[in-house]
Structure formats: C-alpha cells, structure tokens
Design an enzyme around this catalytic site. Structure first.
Site, PDB file in Angstrom:
ATOM      1  CG  ASP A   1     -39.018  -5.958  52.157  1.00  0.00           C
ATOM      2  OD1 ASP A   1     -39.081  -6.227  50.940  1.00  0.00           O
ATOM      3  OD2 ASP A   1     -38.797  -6.837  53.019  1.00  0.00           O
TER       4      ASP A   1
ATOM      5  CG  HIS B   1     -35.350 -14.633  47.076  1.00  0.00           C
ATOM      6  ND1 HIS B   1     -35.625 -15.963  47.259  1.00  0.00           N
ATOM      7  CD2 HIS B   1     -34.186 -14.404  47.727  1.00  0.00           C
ATOM      8  CE1 HIS B   1     -34.682 -16.508  48.008  1.00  0.00           C
ATOM      9  NE2 HIS B   1     -33.794 -15.591  48.301  1.00  0.00           N
TER      10      HIS B   1
HETATM   11  O1  LIG Z   1     -31.570 -15.922  54.402  1.00  0.00           O
HETATM   12  C1  LIG Z   1     -32.443 -15.063  54.401  1.00  0.00           C
HETATM   13  N1  LIG Z   1     -33.068 -14.661  55.542  1.00  0.00           N
HETATM   14  C2  LIG Z   1     -34.027 -13.725  55.541  1.00  0.00           C
HETATM   15  N2  LIG Z   1     -34.464 -13.095  54.428  1.00  0.00           N
HETATM   16  C3  LIG Z   1     -33.899 -13.431  53.285  1.00  0.00           C
HETATM   17  C4  LIG Z   1     -32.893 -14.408  53.210  1.00  0.00           C
HETATM   18  N3  LIG Z   1     -32.529 -14.539  51.950  1.00  0.00           N
HETATM   19  C5  LIG Z   1     -33.288 -13.666  51.255  1.00  0.00           C
HETATM   20  N4  LIG Z   1     -34.104 -12.993  52.055  1.00  0.00           N
HETATM   21  C6  LIG Z   1     -35.082 -11.942  51.704  1.00  0.00           C
HETATM   22  O2  LIG Z   1     -36.378 -12.454  51.936  1.00  0.00           O
HETATM   23  C7  LIG Z   1     -37.112 -12.589  50.721  1.00  0.00           C
HETATM   24  C8  LIG Z   1     -37.139 -14.036  50.309  1.00  0.00           C
HETATM   25  O3  LIG Z   1     -37.483 -14.830  51.349  1.00  0.00           O
HETATM   26  C9  LIG Z   1     -36.404 -11.738  49.719  1.00  0.00           C
HETATM   27  O4  LIG Z   1     -37.042 -10.476  49.639  1.00  0.00           O
HETATM   28  C10 LIG Z   1     -35.008 -11.627  50.233  1.00  0.00           C
HETATM   29  O5  LIG Z   1     -34.510 -10.329  50.060  1.00  0.00           O
END
Ligand SMILES: O=c1[nH]cnc2c1ncn2[C@@H]1O[C@H](CO)[C@@H](O)[C@H]1O
Length: 330
Positions: free
Chosen positions: A20, A253
């Site tokens: 995504d 991540h």
């Molecule tokens: O703070 C956040 N809130 C929501 N999604 C996030 C945040 N930081 C990273 N990701 C996204 O969610 C996945 C890891 O959980 C990663 O794909 C990142 O792009």
C-alpha cells in the site's frame, strides 16, 4: 554484501509483494528489485497508507520510473474482508498521495492486470506450489480473500512474511493496535491461524531499525535511480516522525520485513499462536502466546496453528543492507 550475497547458481526466491505505498513500502519494493536473492514475480495492491486505487497508481509509477514494467501488478480489494468501506488511511504519515505529496503524474503506459490480487495470489501459488513467498506490507485482506477462493492456499503458498502487529509494545494507531492489523483485523486473525508458514515482523522490531539524517544524506548524494526515487518522498516521512515520535530518524518498517525475507538471519524468532482482537477498544491488538507456559483453560489459543514472530533484530545490519541495495550501481 557478505551476509546476504546470493550464491552463484542458487535459485532465487519467488516473491509477491502485497503493498500500500506508502513511503516505506516504496523503499521495500526498491530494495526487493535490487536484491539478487529475490525474483519479484508480482506486486499486489491494498489499502492502508493510501486507498487501493492510489496504491496501484503508485506501484505502476515506481515500476515505470525504474524500468521494471515487466513485473505484473494486480489490484487488490478496496474494502475490508467484511466489506467495510470506512477505511483508516494513514495519510498524515505518507501524505495524501502516499509518496510525500509530490504531485506525481500517473504512469504513462503501465497498467494493472485484469485479474484481482486474490486470484493472482491463488494462481501463482498453484503455479509454483511451496515456492512463493508473499511479503505482506499492508492489511491482510487480499490474502484472506485468496484463502476464501482456495481453501488449500495456506498449504500451497511457501511463506507469508507479515509486516504487522505490535508484540508486547504499544501500537502506532493507538496503544493497542498496529496500523496494518488495525486496517483489517478479521483478515489478520484468519491469516495468523490458517496454518500457513507465517513469519510476523511487528513494530516492536521495526521501530528499532532507524534511518538517520546521515543515512538520508548519503542516499541523496547517490547516483542510483533507486536512491533518487525514494529521496523525493523522505522529507515528508522525516517530518512526520519528528512530529509524532519526536525523533530525528525514521522507522524502516517495510524494508525490515522485506529484508527478513531476503536474509532470515537478520532476525531471531519465537514460535506460538497469535490471535487478533477484532472488536472493542483493543481492536487490532495482536496477542502472542508462546509455548513456554502450559495453560489449563485457553480455548481461543488452544489447538491453533502456530506462527513465527520476530523477537530480535540486527538493526545496524538491516540499515546497512538497505543502504547498499538502494545505492548499488544500476
Ligand atoms: O504512526 C503511524 N500510524 C499509522 N501508520 C503508520 C505509522 N507509522 C508508520 N505507519 C505505516 O504502517 C506500517 C507500520 O505499522 C508501515 O507500513 C508504515 O508505513
């Protein structure tokens, strides 16, 4: 390059990336394309960091930019497994276009397949039984739909590496839930308990793997088109991290999960049942039951298939490998 260099003549691992994009998704895809250990046989798209249509647009743009439109793209579900269209999209993290609000044009010629992602996953698992690794970088809806299409999918797929969950740490959507699992907890619970060979890499691991400002500068000075592509969106990702995590670096991540598929020795694992909370204030919580304790009464975890969960990571090695891959000469 030592640890992850591919042996001459060794068969490359066939990989489908379910994604995504998303800034760190784009990084992971670029790293995959630069990893000689992998043969990327397809990309499937999902919602999460952006809506699915935007994910497809971003994947096609990226493949065109680096000259890899030979890789098929199958668009995934626009709604959760339970057909919920009220999605939580992480636009504050990635920008409303998913790639740091660059205002990128759509791909000029590249197009997705007519086939939906779930059918593509089933088809590839049947073509190469036991040989396909899916690296799942978003909510697990497409995989759960693949299982609905073919109940034998968990046995035919080689491995599913899930970037998802927060094992014994707070989530990143709220204290309970990590974003990808929160996006479709019903799908996640199905995939974690379906009996496939699942390796879960949660944010307890990926938040240890940090790209620093100094690393970013190195990427910016690189001539590689891969490094240049990702640098354009990094400012937004750095700003987001400084606002919500008060850090100067950013969490890697998705590249960490991808590199765990390239070189499993970058992480150590525990094995046990993972269940996902699908409702209530802890919706999206991932709860890992290790096999180190016997419980007299434990029905929701009893007799369930186990998964592997990453418990430690060699963070400097992951960052170094990612940097090498992104900056290697074309
Ligand atoms: O703070 C956040 N809130 C929501 N999604 C996030 C945040 N930081 C990273 N990701 C996204 O969610 C996945 C890891 O959980 C990663 O794909 C990142 O792009």
């Amino acid at each position: 390059m030592a640890a992850a260099a591919v042996e001459v003549g060794e068969r490359r691992k066939k990989v489908i990336i379910d994604t995504d994009p998303g800034i760190d998704d784009a990084m992971a895809i670029l790293v995959a394309l630069r990893s000689p250990e992998l043969e990327v046989i397809g990309l499937t798209t999902t919602f999460g960091n952006v809506h699915t249509a935007v994910a497809t647009r971003n994947v096609l743009h990226l493949l065109e930019a680096v000259g890899r439109t030979d890789i098929p793209v199958a668009e995934g579900s626009h709604v959760t497994l339970k057909k919920d269209s009220k999605l939580r999209i992480a636009s504050s993290c990635h920008g409303s276009d998913g790639l740091g609000n660059q205002g990128l044009p759509p791909a000029t010629t590249a197009k997705p397949l007519d086939q939906p992602a779930s059918a593509f996953l089933v088809e590839q698992a049947n073509l190469y039984p036991g040989q396909v690794t899916v690296v799942a970088l978003g909510p697990l809806t497409n995989l759960a739909l693949a299982l609905e299409l073919d109940p034998l999918f968990p046995k035919k797929i080689g491995q599913i590496v899930v970037l998802g969950g927060a094992y014994s740490v707070n989530g990143n959507v709220n204290p309970a839930a990590e974003s990808n699992i929160f996006g479709d907890p019903d799908a996640a619970d199905i995939i974690f308990t379906c009996g496939a060979d699942v390796l879960a890499v949660g944010i307890n691991i990926t938040q240890q793997v940090i790209l620093s400002e100094a690393d970013r500068e190195k990427l910016e000075h690189s001539d590689s088109k891969y490094a240049r592509y990702i640098c354009k969106s990094l400012a937004h990702y750095f700003d987001y991290h400084s606002q919500v995590y008060f850090t100067k670096g950013v969490y890697l991540h998705d590249p960490t999960a991808l590199l765990a598929a390239v070189n499993p020795s970058l992480v150590t694992l525990a094995e046990g049942v993972v269940r996902v909370q699908t409702a209530g204030i802890t919706k999206g919580l991932t709860l890992f039951r290790s096999t180190e304790k016997w419980y007299a009464d434990m029905s929701a975890w009893s007799s369930m298939p186990t998964v592997k969960v990453a418990v430690t990571v060699d963070a400097p090695a992951v960052v170094e490998l990612m940097m090498q891959r992104l900056m290697a000469d074309d």
